[in-house]
Design an enzyme around this catalytic site. Structure first.
Site, mmCIF file in Angstrom:
data_model
loop_
_atom_site.group_PDB
_atom_site.id
_atom_site.type_symbol
_atom_site.label_atom_id
_atom_site.label_comp_id
_atom_site.label_asym_id
_atom_site.label_seq_id
_atom_site.Cartn_x
_atom_site.Cartn_y
_atom_site.Cartn_z
ATOM 1 N N SER A 1 0.821 -1.215 0.000
ATOM 2 C CA SER A 1 0.000 0.000 0.000
ATOM 3 C C SER A 1 0.850 1.258 0.000
ATOM 4 O O SER A 1 0.400 2.308 -0.438
ATOM 5 C CB SER A 1 -0.857 0.062 1.264
ATOM 6 N N HIS B 1 -0.950 -2.745 -7.377
ATOM 7 C CA HIS B 1 -1.689 -2.328 -6.181
ATOM 8 C C HIS B 1 -3.185 -2.487 -6.431
ATOM 9 O O HIS B 1 -3.794 -1.702 -7.163
ATOM 10 C CB HIS B 1 -1.325 -0.883 -5.818
ATOM 11 N N GLU C 1 -3.574 -0.224 -9.812
ATOM 12 C CA GLU C 1 -2.444 0.672 -10.091
ATOM 13 C C GLU C 1 -1.238 -0.189 -10.467
ATOM 14 O O GLU C 1 -0.882 -1.107 -9.722
ATOM 15 C CB GLU C 1 -2.123 1.522 -8.855
ATOM 16 N N ASN D 1 -3.580 6.130 -2.637
ATOM 17 C CA ASN D 1 -3.227 6.288 -1.216
ATOM 18 C C ASN D 1 -2.540 7.619 -0.911
ATOM 19 O O ASN D 1 -2.541 8.078 0.226
ATOM 20 C CB ASN D 1 -2.374 5.114 -0.729
HETATM 21 C C1 LIG Z 1 -4.767 5.423 7.067
HETATM 22 C C2 LIG Z 1 -4.419 4.398 6.027
HETATM 23 C C3 LIG Z 1 -5.555 3.741 5.397
HETATM 24 C C4 LIG Z 1 -5.377 3.526 3.916
HETATM 25 C C5 LIG Z 1 -5.628 2.124 3.540
HETATM 26 C C6 LIG Z 1 -5.232 1.826 2.126
HETATM 27 C C7 LIG Z 1 -5.458 0.387 1.776
HETATM 28 C C8 LIG Z 1 -5.147 0.019 0.352
HETATM 29 O O1 LIG Z 1 -3.805 0.168 0.007
HETATM 30 C C9 LIG Z 1 -6.033 0.621 -0.711
HETATM 31 C C10 LIG Z 1 -7.467 0.188 -0.589
HETATM 32 O O2 LIG Z 1 -7.868 -0.914 -0.888
HETATM 33 S S1 LIG Z 1 -8.472 1.399 -0.001
HETATM 34 C C11 LIG Z 1 -10.037 0.660 0.088
HETATM 35 C C12 LIG Z 1 -10.755 0.758 -1.207
HETATM 36 N N1 LIG Z 1 -12.088 0.252 -1.040
HETATM 37 C C13 LIG Z 1 -13.141 1.027 -0.808
HETATM 38 O O3 LIG Z 1 -13.038 2.238 -0.747
HETATM 39 C C14 LIG Z 1 -14.421 0.295 -0.598
HETATM 40 C C15 LIG Z 1 -15.556 1.209 -0.305
HETATM 41 N N2 LIG Z 1 -16.783 0.461 -0.190
HETATM 42 C C16 LIG Z 1 -17.516 0.053 -1.258
HETATM 43 O O4 LIG Z 1 -17.197 0.357 -2.392
HETATM 44 C C17 LIG Z 1 -18.746 -0.735 -0.954
HETATM 45 O O5 LIG Z 1 -19.138 -0.506 0.367
HETATM 46 C C18 LIG Z 1 -18.544 -2.279 -1.186
HETATM 47 C C19 LIG Z 1 -18.327 -2.487 -2.695
HETATM 48 C C20 LIG Z 1 -17.379 -2.860 -0.417
HETATM 49 C C21 LIG Z 1 -19.781 -3.046 -0.718
HETATM 50 O O6 LIG Z 1 -20.925 -2.571 -1.306
HETATM 51 P P1 LIG Z 1 -22.190 -2.133 -0.460
HETATM 52 O O7 LIG Z 1 -23.235 -1.809 -1.434
HETATM 53 O O8 LIG Z 1 -21.738 -1.098 0.504
HETATM 54 O O9 LIG Z 1 -22.548 -3.358 0.461
HETATM 55 P P2 LIG Z 1 -23.160 -4.768 0.180
HETATM 56 O O10 LIG Z 1 -24.617 -4.627 -0.090
HETATM 57 O O11 LIG Z 1 -22.686 -5.594 1.313
HETATM 58 O O12 LIG Z 1 -22.441 -5.291 -1.128
HETATM 59 C C22 LIG Z 1 -22.867 -5.014 -2.445
HETATM 60 C C23 LIG Z 1 -22.762 -6.250 -3.284
HETATM 61 O O13 LIG Z 1 -21.413 -6.673 -3.364
HETATM 62 C C24 LIG Z 1 -21.299 -8.024 -2.936
HETATM 63 N N3 LIG Z 1 -20.022 -8.214 -2.248
HETATM 64 C C25 LIG Z 1 -19.517 -7.482 -1.241
HETATM 65 N N4 LIG Z 1 -18.287 -7.929 -0.903
HETATM 66 C C26 LIG Z 1 -18.032 -8.986 -1.728
HETATM 67 C C27 LIG Z 1 -16.939 -9.845 -1.875
HETATM 68 N N5 LIG Z 1 -15.831 -9.732 -1.125
HETATM 69 N N6 LIG Z 1 -17.008 -10.801 -2.815
HETATM 70 C C28 LIG Z 1 -18.095 -10.936 -3.589
HETATM 71 N N7 LIG Z 1 -19.157 -10.125 -3.519
HETATM 72 C C29 LIG Z 1 -19.128 -9.169 -2.592
HETATM 73 C C30 LIG Z 1 -22.477 -8.234 -2.032
HETATM 74 O O14 LIG Z 1 -22.840 -9.598 -1.986
HETATM 75 C C31 LIG Z 1 -23.550 -7.401 -2.677
HETATM 76 O O15 LIG Z 1 -24.171 -8.094 -3.735
HETATM 77 P P3 LIG Z 1 -25.716 -7.850 -4.061
HETATM 78 O O16 LIG Z 1 -26.028 -8.955 -5.024
HETATM 79 O O17 LIG Z 1 -25.777 -6.492 -4.676
HETATM 80 O O18 LIG Z 1 -26.409 -7.980 -2.754
HETATM 81 N N1 LIG Z 2 -6.194 -4.392 3.550
HETATM 82 C C1 LIG Z 2 -6.309 -3.620 2.475
HETATM 83 O O1 LIG Z 2 -7.350 -2.976 2.294
HETATM 84 C C2 LIG Z 2 -5.191 -3.494 1.498
HETATM 85 C C3 LIG Z 2 -5.455 -2.935 0.235
HETATM 86 C C4 LIG Z 2 -4.421 -2.851 -0.731
HETATM 87 C C5 LIG Z 2 -3.161 -3.312 -0.408
HETATM 88 N N2 LIG Z 2 -2.932 -3.865 0.823
HETATM 89 C C6 LIG Z 2 -1.589 -4.396 1.079
HETATM 90 O O2 LIG Z 2 -1.628 -5.804 0.824
HETATM 91 C C7 LIG Z 2 -0.739 -6.476 1.733
HETATM 92 C C8 LIG Z 2 -1.522 -7.502 2.522
HETATM 93 O O3 LIG Z 2 -2.543 -6.847 3.242
HETATM 94 P P1 LIG Z 2 -3.806 -7.653 3.822
HETATM 95 O O4 LIG Z 2 -4.784 -6.657 4.246
HETATM 96 O O5 LIG Z 2 -4.176 -8.743 2.877
HETATM 97 O O6 LIG Z 2 -3.142 -8.305 5.130
HETATM 98 P P2 LIG Z 2 -3.648 -9.546 5.978
HETATM 99 O O7 LIG Z 2 -3.097 -9.351 7.341
HETATM 100 O O8 LIG Z 2 -5.103 -9.764 5.798
HETATM 101 O O9 LIG Z 2 -2.901 -10.782 5.290
HETATM 102 C C9 LIG Z 2 -1.520 -10.927 5.254
HETATM 103 C C10 LIG Z 2 -1.217 -12.414 5.134
HETATM 104 O O10 LIG Z 2 0.181 -12.567 4.860
HETATM 105 C C11 LIG Z 2 0.632 -13.712 5.566
HETATM 106 N N3 LIG Z 2 2.083 -13.638 5.688
HETATM 107 C C12 LIG Z 2 2.805 -12.804 6.450
HETATM 108 N N4 LIG Z 2 4.125 -13.037 6.256
HETATM 109 C C13 LIG Z 2 4.215 -14.057 5.353
HETATM 110 C C14 LIG Z 2 5.291 -14.750 4.746
HETATM 111 N N5 LIG Z 2 6.556 -14.443 5.039
HETATM 112 N N6 LIG Z 2 5.011 -15.732 3.866
HETATM 113 C C15 LIG Z 2 3.727 -16.056 3.553
HETATM 114 N N7 LIG Z 2 2.661 -15.420 4.101
HETATM 115 C C16 LIG Z 2 2.914 -14.433 4.990
HETATM 116 C C17 LIG Z 2 -0.124 -13.677 6.892
HETATM 117 O O11 LIG Z 2 -0.153 -14.959 7.495
HETATM 118 C C18 LIG Z 2 -1.497 -13.184 6.426
HETATM 119 O O12 LIG Z 2 -2.360 -14.276 6.130
HETATM 120 C C19 LIG Z 2 -0.073 -5.384 2.558
HETATM 121 O O13 LIG Z 2 1.124 -5.023 1.958
HETATM 122 C C20 LIG Z 2 -1.099 -4.257 2.503
HETATM 123 O O14 LIG Z 2 -0.533 -2.993 2.710
HETATM 124 C C21 LIG Z 2 -3.912 -3.974 1.786
#
Ligand SMILES: CCCCCCC[C@H](O)CC(=O)SCCNC(=O)CCNC(=O)[C@H](O)C(C)(C)COP(=O)([O-])OP(=O)([O-])OC[C@H]1O[C@@H](n2cnc3c(N)ncnc32)[C@H](O)[C@@H]1OP(=O)([O-])[O-]
Ligand SMILES: NC(=O)c1ccc[n+]([C@@H]2O[C@H](COP(=O)([O-])OP(=O)(O)OC[C@H]3O[C@@H](n4cnc5c(N)ncnc54)[C@H](O)[C@@H]3O)[C@@H](O)[C@H]2O)c1
Length: 310
Positions: A143, A164, A176, A214
């Site tokens: 990430s 990504h 990405e 991000n």
């Molecule tokens: C501070 C640091 C933090 C940063 C973190 C960064 C992390 C990372 O690097 C980047 C990211 O990922 S950032 C993150 C980026 N992500 C975001 O920003 C996500 C934001 N959230 C969303 O876009 C929506 O809330 C969702 C699409 C997750 C769910 O949709 P919803 O409408 O709210 O809720 P719903 O009604 O439950 O579900 C709708 C339909 O989807 C279906 N379904 C669900 N999960 C499923 C699965 N795993 N498989 C299959 N299907 C799945 C479900 O069955 C349903 O089907 P139906 O037949 O229509 O009933």
């Molecule tokens: N959670 C998110 O929304 C998200 C979105 C995009 C990218 N990412 C990135 O993806 C990566 C995984 O995140 P996640 O949320 O799936 O984490 P997670 O904690 O759900 O899963 C990580 C998995 O890696 C396994 N693991 C750790 N060390 C290992 C090794 N040496 N060999 C084999 N397996 C090992 C752990 O047992 C665990 O099952 C991170 O780099 C995270 O930043 C996370």
């Protein structure tokens, strides 16, 4: 002349086809790895999903089956036969393993999705570099860690890039594709083509902090935590505000719980280490307390909110 053109076109098409990614090893079967493996298997790739223990990969298999069930019910609402065929075909392309060094031996592409920790990722890629064939492409789903810092432990920087994905991988349409200066055009094109074969829309970005999404999303999420830490508003009200006032599908606290608070903390701590003067990334007492208490969000049943354990 026309014939020569035809031969060149036919040759380059077959070369592209010959090089296309067909076998994939995904390492880390957590939230992201299981989603990536599922989508790659669903699009006809032979996938091995690897984690540290059988217990972990068994859990991942259950979550993949649940996700496939949700997908088939939507894709083929009244057709049990088609539902079964889809599920069987996807699962036939998916192999679970705990033996990473064997898995990578027959892989065109390795995608790493393990814990967000530079040292752990580098240690893994160091081992993989010796075990995988020379042709195998390497990608990290990190990430926030610079791809160059992970790739530098290998001798194949030209075959290294970032892929990504976004959570939940089966639903989120973006991928990405990140290149470091050493990534060859061939590698970049193969990674991009792989993303498109998965049905994702790809965007290209240099290896800059947070890439595109991000770079914008992390400061927003951290600002939301700071706002609550100052006592300006509750997580519930911040979420309501951002959903109804800005049109986001989830508020920042729902999204933090969805991403995982452990991963969130790794991202913030890593960013703070690379940019220590930036007050935005100073440690967050609320986040640290939740992580210390193993309240990691949806995956443990509690984070900023409480969830019914599925
Ligand atoms: C501070 C640091 C933090 C940063 C973190 C960064 C992390 C990372 O690097 C980047 C990211 O990922 S950032 C993150 C980026 N992500 C975001 O920003 C996500 C934001 N959230 C969303 O876009 C929506 O809330 C969702 C699409 C997750 C769910 O949709 P919803 O409408 O709210 O809720 P719903 O009604 O439950 O579900 C709708 C339909 O989807 C279906 N379904 C669900 N999960 C499923 C699965 N795993 N498989 C299959 N299907 C799945 C479900 O069955 C349903 O089907 P139906 O037949 O229509 O009933
Ligand atoms: N959670 C998110 O929304 C998200 C979105 C995009 C990218 N990412 C990135 O993806 C990566 C995984 O995140 P996640 O949320 O799936 O984490 P997670 O904690 O759900 O899963 C990580 C998995 O890696 C396994 N693991 C750790 N060390 C290992 C090794 N040496 N060999 C084999 N397996 C090992 C752990 O047992 C665990 O099952 C991170 O780099 C995270 O930043 C996370």
């Amino acid at each position: 002349m026309a014939f020569t053109k035809f031969v060149i076109r036919a040759f380059s098409t077959s070369t592209l086809h010959f090089n296309a990614v067909k076998t994939v090893t995904v390492i880390g079967s957590g939230l992201m790895g299981s989603g990536i493996a599922q989508v790659a298997a669903a699009t006809g790739h032979k996938v091995t999903l690897v984690d540290k223990t059988k217990e972990i990969v068994d859990k991942a298999e259950v979550s993949i089956k649940k996700s496939i069930d949700r997908i088939v019910k939507k894709k083929f609402p009244d057709d049990a036969k088609a539902q079964l065929k889809y599920s069987t075909d996807v699962l036939a392309n998916l192999n679970m393993s705990t033996d990473v060094l064997t898995a990578v031996k027959s892989s065109d592409l390795v995608i790493e999705a393990i814990v967000e920790n530079l040292d752990v990722k580098r240690e893994l890629f160091g081992l993989l570099d010796n075990a995988a064939p020379e042709k195998t492409l390497f990608a990290s789903n990190t990430s926030s860690i610079p791809i160059k810092d992970i790739a530098s432990v290998t001798k194949r920087k030209d075959k290294f890039g970032g892929l990504h994905f976004f959570n939940p991988v089966p639903l989120m349409k973006l991928l990405e594709v990140i290149r470091i200066p050493e990534t060859s055009d061939e590698t970049y094109n193969l990674l991009d083509a792989f993303g498109k074969a998965l049905g994702k829309t790809t965007v290209q970005c240099k290896d800059t902090p947070g890439f595109i999404v991000n770079r914008l999303l992390v400061p927003y999420m951290v600002e939301a935590i700071r706002l609550v830490e100052r006592g300006d508003a509750s997580p519930r009200d911040v979420d309501t505000a951002m959903k109804l006032g800005a049109g986001y599908p989830m508020g920042p606290f729902e999204l933090l719980d969805y991403v995982g608070l452990d991963t969130t903390k790794f991202i913030i701590d890593g960013w703070s280490k690379r940019d220590p003067e930036n007050p935005l990334f100073k440690p967050s007492p609320i986040l640290n307390k939740l992580v210390d208490d193993n309240k990691l969000g949806l995956k443990t049943g509690e984070g900023f909110y409480k969830y019914n354990k599925q």
